[in-house]
Design a protein around this motif. Structure first.
Motif, PDB file in Angstrom:
ATOM      1  N   THR A 176       0.476  -1.014  -0.169  1.00 14.02           N
ATOM      2  CA  THR A 176      -0.054   0.060   0.062  1.00 14.02           C
ATOM      3  C   THR A 176       0.503   0.947   0.123  1.00 14.02           C
ATOM      4  O   THR A 176       1.893   1.392   0.741  1.00 14.02           O
ATOM      5  CB  THR A 176      -1.083  -0.291   0.602  1.00 14.02           C
ATOM      6  OG1 THR A 176      -0.029   0.164   2.431  1.00 14.02           O
ATOM      7  CG2 THR A 176      -1.347  -1.181   1.160  1.00 14.02           C
ATOM      8  N   LYS A 205      -5.465   9.378   1.326  1.00 16.11           N
ATOM      9  CA  LYS A 205      -6.637   8.126   0.722  1.00 16.11           C
ATOM     10  C   LYS A 205      -4.897   7.219   0.485  1.00 16.11           C
ATOM     11  O   LYS A 205      -3.952   7.291   0.507  1.00 16.11           O
ATOM     12  CB  LYS A 205      -6.525   7.845  -0.812  1.00 16.11           C
ATOM     13  CG  LYS A 205      -7.466   6.421  -0.764  1.00 16.11           C
ATOM     14  CD  LYS A 205      -8.014   6.796  -2.540  1.00 16.11           C
ATOM     15  CE  LYS A 205      -8.499   5.079  -2.928  1.00 16.11           C
ATOM     16  NZ  LYS A 205      -9.134   4.660  -2.250  1.00 16.11           N
ATOM     17  N   PHE A 265      -3.502   3.623  -0.346  1.00 18.62           N
ATOM     18  CA  PHE A 265      -3.708   3.303  -2.066  1.00 18.62           C
ATOM     19  C   PHE A 265      -3.202   1.493  -1.860  1.00 18.62           C
ATOM     20  O   PHE A 265      -2.560   1.491  -1.360  1.00 18.62           O
ATOM     21  CB  PHE A 265      -3.359   3.990  -3.385  1.00 18.62           C
ATOM     22  CG  PHE A 265      -4.072   5.002  -3.875  1.00 18.62           C
ATOM     23  CD1 PHE A 265      -4.926   5.249  -4.792  1.00 18.62           C
ATOM     24  CD2 PHE A 265      -3.681   6.120  -2.387  1.00 18.62           C
ATOM     25  CE1 PHE A 265      -5.475   6.612  -5.367  1.00 18.62           C
ATOM     26  CE2 PHE A 265      -4.200   7.596  -3.072  1.00 18.62           C
ATOM     27  CZ  PHE A 265      -5.564   7.472  -4.458  1.00 18.62           C
ATOM     28  N   ASP A 266      -4.200   0.912  -2.123  1.00 18.96           N
ATOM     29  CA  ASP A 266      -3.392  -0.567  -2.359  1.00 18.96           C
ATOM     30  C   ASP A 266      -3.027  -0.255  -4.074  1.00 18.96           C
ATOM     31  O   ASP A 266      -3.465   0.068  -5.406  1.00 18.96           O
ATOM     32  CB  ASP A 266      -4.603  -1.455  -2.435  1.00 18.96           C
ATOM     33  CG  ASP A 266      -4.598  -3.148  -3.066  1.00 18.96           C
ATOM     34  OD1 ASP A 266      -4.821  -3.155  -3.966  1.00 18.96           O
ATOM     35  OD2 ASP A 266      -3.404  -3.714  -1.769  1.00 18.96           O
ATOM     36  N   ASP A 299      -2.784  -2.798  -6.620  1.00 22.19           N
ATOM     37  CA  ASP A 299      -3.986  -3.035  -7.406  1.00 22.19           C
ATOM     38  C   ASP A 299      -4.971  -1.871  -8.125  1.00 22.19           C
ATOM     39  O   ASP A 299      -5.075  -1.101  -8.931  1.00 22.19           O
ATOM     40  CB  ASP A 299      -4.657  -3.971  -7.034  1.00 22.19           C
ATOM     41  CG  ASP A 299      -4.293  -5.568  -7.231  1.00 22.19           C
ATOM     42  OD1 ASP A 299      -3.622  -6.004  -7.989  1.00 22.19           O
ATOM     43  OD2 ASP A 299      -4.763  -6.117  -6.458  1.00 22.19           O
ATOM     44  N   GLU A 300      -4.561  -1.085  -7.241  1.00 26.10           N
ATOM     45  CA  GLU A 300      -6.044   0.089  -7.137  1.00 26.10           C
ATOM     46  C   GLU A 300      -4.961   1.501  -8.400  1.00 26.10           C
ATOM     47  O   GLU A 300      -5.351   1.360  -9.030  1.00 26.10           O
ATOM     48  CB  GLU A 300      -6.350   1.398  -5.615  1.00 26.10           C
ATOM     49  CG  GLU A 300      -6.684   0.238  -4.609  1.00 26.10           C
ATOM     50  CD  GLU A 300      -7.526   1.504  -3.951  1.00 26.10           C
ATOM     51  OE1 GLU A 300      -8.513   2.283  -3.669  1.00 26.10           O
ATOM     52  OE2 GLU A 300      -7.120   0.993  -3.260  1.00 26.10           O
ATOM     53  N   LEU A 301      -3.971   1.501  -7.543  1.00 25.46           N
ATOM     54  CA  LEU A 301      -2.395   2.488  -8.381  1.00 25.46           C
ATOM     55  C   LEU A 301      -2.109   1.622 -10.132  1.00 25.46           C
ATOM     56  O   LEU A 301      -2.502   2.375 -10.515  1.00 25.46           O
ATOM     57  CB  LEU A 301      -1.158   2.520  -7.705  1.00 25.46           C
ATOM     58  CG  LEU A 301      -1.171   2.572  -6.173  1.00 25.46           C
ATOM     59  CD1 LEU A 301       0.042   2.351  -5.175  1.00 25.46           C
ATOM     60  CD2 LEU A 301      -1.534   4.512  -6.584  1.00 25.46           C
ATOM     61  N   ARG A 329      -4.509   0.959 -11.254  1.00 31.11           N
ATOM     62  CA  ARG A 329      -5.678   1.280 -11.874  1.00 31.11           C
ATOM     63  C   ARG A 329      -5.903   2.531 -12.824  1.00 31.11           C
ATOM     64  O   ARG A 329      -6.554   3.063 -14.035  1.00 31.11           O
ATOM     65  CB  ARG A 329      -6.618   0.243 -11.774  1.00 31.11           C
ATOM     66  CG  ARG A 329      -6.394  -1.363 -12.098  1.00 31.11           C
ATOM     67  CD  ARG A 329      -8.847  -1.391 -11.799  1.00 31.11           C
ATOM     68  NE  ARG A 329      -8.671  -1.357 -10.230  1.00 31.11           N
ATOM     69  CZ  ARG A 329      -8.545  -1.954  -8.570  1.00 31.11           C
ATOM     70  NH1 ARG A 329      -7.748  -2.725  -9.380  1.00 31.11           N
ATOM     71  NH2 ARG A 329      -8.684  -1.374  -7.893  1.00 31.11           N
ATOM     72  N   ILE A 330      -5.419   3.398 -12.176  1.00 32.24           N
ATOM     73  CA  ILE A 330      -5.105   5.001 -11.972  1.00 32.24           C
ATOM     74  C   ILE A 330      -5.500   5.247 -13.361  1.00 32.24           C
ATOM     75  O   ILE A 330      -5.487   6.481 -13.740  1.00 32.24           O
ATOM     76  CB  ILE A 330      -4.218   5.484 -11.025  1.00 32.24           C
ATOM     77  CG1 ILE A 330      -5.148   5.450  -9.494  1.00 32.24           C
ATOM     78  CG2 ILE A 330      -3.788   7.051 -11.440  1.00 32.24           C
ATOM     79  CD1 ILE A 330      -3.922   5.916  -8.771  1.00 32.24           C
ATOM     80  N   LEU A 376      -1.740  11.153 -10.311  1.00 31.73           N
ATOM     81  CA  LEU A 376      -2.374  10.530  -8.708  1.00 31.73           C
ATOM     82  C   LEU A 376      -2.329  11.996  -8.173  1.00 31.73           C
ATOM     83  O   LEU A 376      -3.664  12.394  -7.434  1.00 31.73           O
ATOM     84  CB  LEU A 376      -1.196  10.001  -8.391  1.00 31.73           C
ATOM     85  CG  LEU A 376      -1.207   9.516  -6.854  1.00 31.73           C
ATOM     86  CD1 LEU A 376      -2.663   8.784  -6.873  1.00 31.73           C
ATOM     87  CD2 LEU A 376      -0.261   9.137  -6.700  1.00 31.73           C
ATOM     88  N   ARG A 413      -5.769  13.797  -8.309  1.00 31.39           N
ATOM     89  CA  ARG A 413      -7.074  13.432  -7.691  1.00 31.39           C
ATOM     90  C   ARG A 413      -7.064  13.306  -5.851  1.00 31.39           C
ATOM     91  O   ARG A 413      -7.646  13.596  -5.467  1.00 31.39           O
ATOM     92  CB  ARG A 413      -6.388  11.342  -7.800  1.00 31.39           C
ATOM     93  CG  ARG A 413      -7.089  11.030  -9.508  1.00 31.39           C
ATOM     94  CD  ARG A 413      -6.917   9.373 -10.196  1.00 31.39           C
ATOM     95  NE  ARG A 413      -7.119   8.687 -10.590  1.00 31.39           N
ATOM     96  CZ  ARG A 413      -7.089   9.399 -12.201  1.00 31.39           C
ATOM     97  NH1 ARG A 413      -5.639  10.416 -12.741  1.00 31.39           N
ATOM     98  NH2 ARG A 413      -7.710   8.500 -13.541  1.00 31.39           N
TER      99      ARG A 413
END
Length: 330
Positions: free
Chosen positions: A114, A125, A127-128, A130-132, A134-135, A165, A168
């Motif tokens: 993370t 936030k 971020f995991d 996998d989330e990163l 997909r950004i 990033l 966001r």
């Protein structure tokens, strides 16, 4: 004569006649435009050829990207061999020798992972990984890498602009700098037992530097996920600065009002400035910066390369430092 007049070949007024200099200037301009188009086409082919030289090594999981459209993101220089780029590294958390990271980084566990984004932002936030991933769409970029020690490489990275990033999380008006904190886990990183630096490793950028489209959050190289010794699972890449500015294995990104105290500034501020832009006119006390040795070109008669201002990215980033004394702010 009337036939000629009807077709514009005879002008009753001198003012209607195109001056010869203008006429010839237009012809010159057309030739230059044609040459420019041809040059762009040739540059495109050269970049395609350079990217074609990058073959997925088949060592780690594939990470595909599309060709970046960011200005300056694709150098036409020959990429460094994968074996060299993954075995000749500075990553002191795994040892100070160039081969230590490749030998010792197997203990790093890049999943789960993370990254906490905090400080002067409206939307902090955690971020995991996998989330990163997909950004933003992954991009293939080929950057020069210049080490303050006087050697260089050309690395094909996979990732996206850090600005994706930053937008966001919405920095506040107080955010002037971005601080990057890397993993410091003694169980995974044997080099932390040494006192060579004050751990964890910390780096920083001015906010406008971090927002520049060339500043890359990288998740892979050579078409695959990052090897541990190269900063898995994600790292910063700032191609116009010396390599130590590009923090590896990032776990925290903080937006702050004051200039961060980075690891190398704390260790030796007289040798390592906060900016650390590649500058052939400002030597390190131990290494000349006027030339560089390209790794993989170590033949007996191989000449060193002249170092380029901002590592060759002056056209893209020079405006960030307009009016600054680059010998004072080194």
């Amino acid at each position: 004569m009337q036939y000629l007049k009807d077709r514009g070949f005879v002008h009753p007024h001198a003012s209607e006649i195109t001056p010869r200099s203008v006429y010839e200037g237009r012809r010159t301009l057309l030739r230059q435009m044609a040459a420019g188009a041809a040059g762009l086409a040739l540059a495109g082919w050269a970049q395609r050829d350079a990217l074609a030289q990058v073959q997925r090594p088949g060592k780690l999981m594939a990470l595909a990207g599309s060709r970046s459209a960011v200005a300056g993101a694709l150098t036409m220089e020959k990429p460094t061999a994968y074996a060299d780029a993954t075995s000749y590294n500075n990553f002191y958390e795994f040892g100070t020798g160039k081969s230590d990271p490749a030998g010792n980084a197997g203990s790093l566990k890049p999943r789960p992972w993370t990254v906490a984004v905090e400080g002067e932002v409206k939307k902090p936030k955690v971020f995991d990984l996998d989330e990163l991933l997909r950004i933003a769409p992954m991009e293939d970029r080929s950057y020069r890498l210049r080490c303050v020690e006087g050697w260089s490489m050309v690395i094909p990275w996979v990732g996206w602009s850090l600005a994706e990033l930053i937008r966001r999380v919405e920095p506040t008006g107080n955010a002037k700098y971005v601080e990057f904190v890397t993993l410091a886990d003694r169980a995974q990183m044997p080099g932390l037992r040494s006192g060579v630096l004050d751990w964890p490793y910390v780096e920083g950028l001015r906010l406008d530097e971090a927002m520049h489209p060339l500043t890359l959050l990288a998740f892979g190289l050579y078409g695959e996920v990052l090897p541990n010794q190269n900063g898995a699972p994600l790292r910063l890449v700032v191609p116009w600065k010396y390599g130590f500015k590009s923090a590896k294995s990032i776990v925290k990104i903080r937006f702050v009002e004051r200039e961060p105290r980075t690891a190398w500034v704390k260790a030796a501020s007289q040798e390592y400035g906060f900016y650390s832009n590649v500058n052939p006119n400002v030597d390190h006390p131990r290494w000349s910066q006027a030339t560089e040795r390209r790794i993989g070109e170590d033949g007996l008669f191989q000449k060193k390369r002249p170092t380029l201002m901002f590592n060759g990215y002056e056209a893209q980033v020079g405006q960030l430092y307009a009016g600054m004394d680059l010998k004072k702010y080194f």
